[in-house]
Design an enzyme around this catalytic site. Structure first.
Site: not given
Length: 560
Positions: A403-405
């Site tokens: 979901m976040e990188n």
């Protein structure tokens, strides 16, 4: 029962990831400490057959089912904080509460001005060729007081509904987060916020409003980004909405990878395990096993007793609560940015209760890891693969959505040739490919973020966006960084087709920087010309009209 980390899960991580040489590391804190010694950084065993060693490119395509997209925190970018019926959030109150709270005394009152630039930002998404977009809803924009029974802001409903429709019209799948740290301020004032158990009911009411208003079009829901009251919202969807809407509800948990300083030292291995259990397991373990990790219960219980408390500071679930929480996720959302070396360090209980003291460990970084500008963030792609394999094994092969990188822009650097972000993207997506080859059930990847944005207490100093935003300009213009072209190529090719082509992506992306930097450099002049157009030209026109009127009056008077 979920297996202990040091069992099959650690073994699978060992097998999946190749050896590398020795490293030296120093303490990962706000101030860099001197080198403290050598760390082996080596897991026993070699690498799986067919999997490249660390740093080598895995030349293959991603599976066709994987969603490749980007995300954006819409809390500060959802619009003016006090207009169109929106109520204040705890972050509105925090940023307006006085000096020293946010770097540069910044607020999120306008931020990217995305509320008025929805269509423009969707054009940027189309330019990236992404097939999904993750964004968060603003609870106080939909429910100004936080309570559904008080008032529903129809303007807020319409804004998000139109936004979702526009995404779908562009063939972009919305992945919607219900809560990303922006609790309505009135719930904080009246009930003390998330410390009050009644928040679960208010959140459930809010979640059901969102399912009702948008669930016919939104099929991917994230209850929390770094969570509290998740289970009740999942049950509400499962019992009321799933049969007619056919969507998925999960949670997003952020965690760095933890690597033992000395892999031959059992205490360092246990400390690395504790790090992951206190980070990821704290919230994932109740969902997948029905209870907090055993190591958390033991450590916090012992330290609580030593501090003179009758009961542990870590709450105890009843059997009914365990059954209610377990299994409440259709997928596991993972946020990941960097890696830490971990070694044992005992903190006396007399130092008082704290997250750091309960863990009894210290975080270290290798000074050779690329520094991306933010003091906490280093580029360590191999840790990403290990975390994915760890979560896959420990939690029973769940579908995983990254979901976040992403990587922040170097401090005091406004150039658009973000070579470090390109290398970060290549390295981390490459390691995700290897994790898929290892067997990880990865369904989607979200790069963070579409635009530069307000980054909590860091204000506008940390820039994660593919598009540079000039926050000093009232129009908040967007400029594409080189990483836009590079990520677009990855999305279009769905991976890394061949080495020569991938190398050409890098140079072609950098070629765009010269033109874009010239545009950015010319912005002050363009803004000045716009000001002249908006102020001077209307003034001159007004004077012309007045002069013409006077002349007309004079001529009429002469005729009379």
């Amino acid at each position: 029962m979920v297996p202990r980390v040091r069992g099959a899960s650690w073994a699978s991580v060992h097998r999946a990831v190749p050896e590398w040489g020795k490293a030296r590391c120093h303490e990962a804190s706000a101030i860099c400490h001197p080198l403290v010694g050598a760390a082996s950084g080596v897991w026993a065993g070699g690498h799986q057959e067919g999997i490249p060693r660390r740093g080598l490119l895995l030349l293959r395509n991603l599976p066709t089912w994987i969603l490749l997209g980007c995300g954006q925190l819409r809390l500060p970018d959802g619009g003016p904080w006090d207009q169109d019926g929106k109520g204040p959030s705890i972050w509105d109150a925090f940023t307006h509460s006085g000096k020293g709270k946010v770097l540069g005394e910044e607020t999120a009152d306008v931020a990217c001005n995305g509320y008025y630039r929805v269509q423009e930002d969707i054009v940027l998404l189309r330019e990236l060729h992404v097939n999904h977009y993750r964004f968060s809803l603003s609870w106080p924009r939909l429910l100004p007081t936080g309570v559904r029974g008080d008032q529903v802001n129809e303007k807020g409903i319409k804004f998000y509904s139109d936004f979702i429709d526009a995404l779908l019209k562009s063939n972009i799948t919305p992945i919607v987060t219900l809560h990303h740290w922006d609790l309505p301020q009135l719930l904080q004032v009246k009930y003390g916020g998330w410390q009050n158990a009644s928040m679960t009911n208010y959140f459930s009411d809010y979640a059901n409003l969102c399912f009702e208003a948008f669930g016919d079009r939104v099929k991917y829901w994230v209850t929390f980004s770094d969570p509290r009251a998740h289970a009740q919202a999942w049950h509400s969807y499962n019992s009321t909405w799933r049969s007619r809407q056919q969507g998925l509800v999960g949670i997003s948990l952020n965690c760095d990878w933890a690597e033992p300083v000395d892999t031959n030292n059992p205490k360092d291995i246990e400390a690395a395990e504790r790090y992951l259990q206190f980070c990821l397991g704290w919230f994932a373990n109740p969902i997948y096993a029905g209870d907090y990790p055993q190591v958390m219960k033991e450590r916090i219980g012992r330290k609580s007793a030593e501090q003179g408390l009758d009961v542990s500071r870590l709450p105890v679930f009843s059997l009914q609560e365990k059954g209610y929480i377990k299994g409440t996720s259709d997928f596991l959302g993972l946020g990941h940015f960097t890696t830490r070396y971990i070694t044992e360090r005992n903190y006396p209980s007399r130092l008082g209760p704290s997250y750091q003291n309960d863990r009894d460990l210290v975080e270290l970084v290798d000074p050779n890891w690329p520094d991306l500008g933010s003091q906490w963030l280093h580029s360590v792609p191999w840790g990403f693969r290990r975390l994915l394999n760890f979560a896959q094994t420990l939690y029973g092969d769940p579908p995983i959505y990254v979901m976040e990188n992403g990587a922040s822009q170097k401090l005091h650097c406004t150039q658009l040739c973000d070579k470090w972000r390109i290398k970060y993207l290549k390295g981390y997506i490459n390691e995700m490919l290897k994790a898929i080859k290892d067997g990880a059930n990865i369904k989607g990847y979200t790069s963070w973020s579409l635009l530069d944005q307000f980054e909590w207490e860091k204000g506008y100093s940390n820039r994660y966006g593919f598009y540079y935003v000039d926050f000093n300009n009232r129009n908040k213009p967007r400029y594409p960084k080189a990483s836009v072209q590079y990520y677009k190529k990855i999305v279009t090719a769905n991976g890394f087709p061949n080495r020569r082509e991938v190398e050409s992506w890098y140079f072609k992306a950098l070629e765009t920087c010269s033109i874009n930097n010239q545009m950015l450099a010319a912005e002050p002049l363009l803004s000045h010309m716009q000001m002249v157009t908006e102020i001077v030209v209307p003034t001159v026109c007004t004077l012309c009209v007045l002069i013409a009127a006077v002349l007309l009056m004079f001529l009429l008077g002469s005729q009379n």
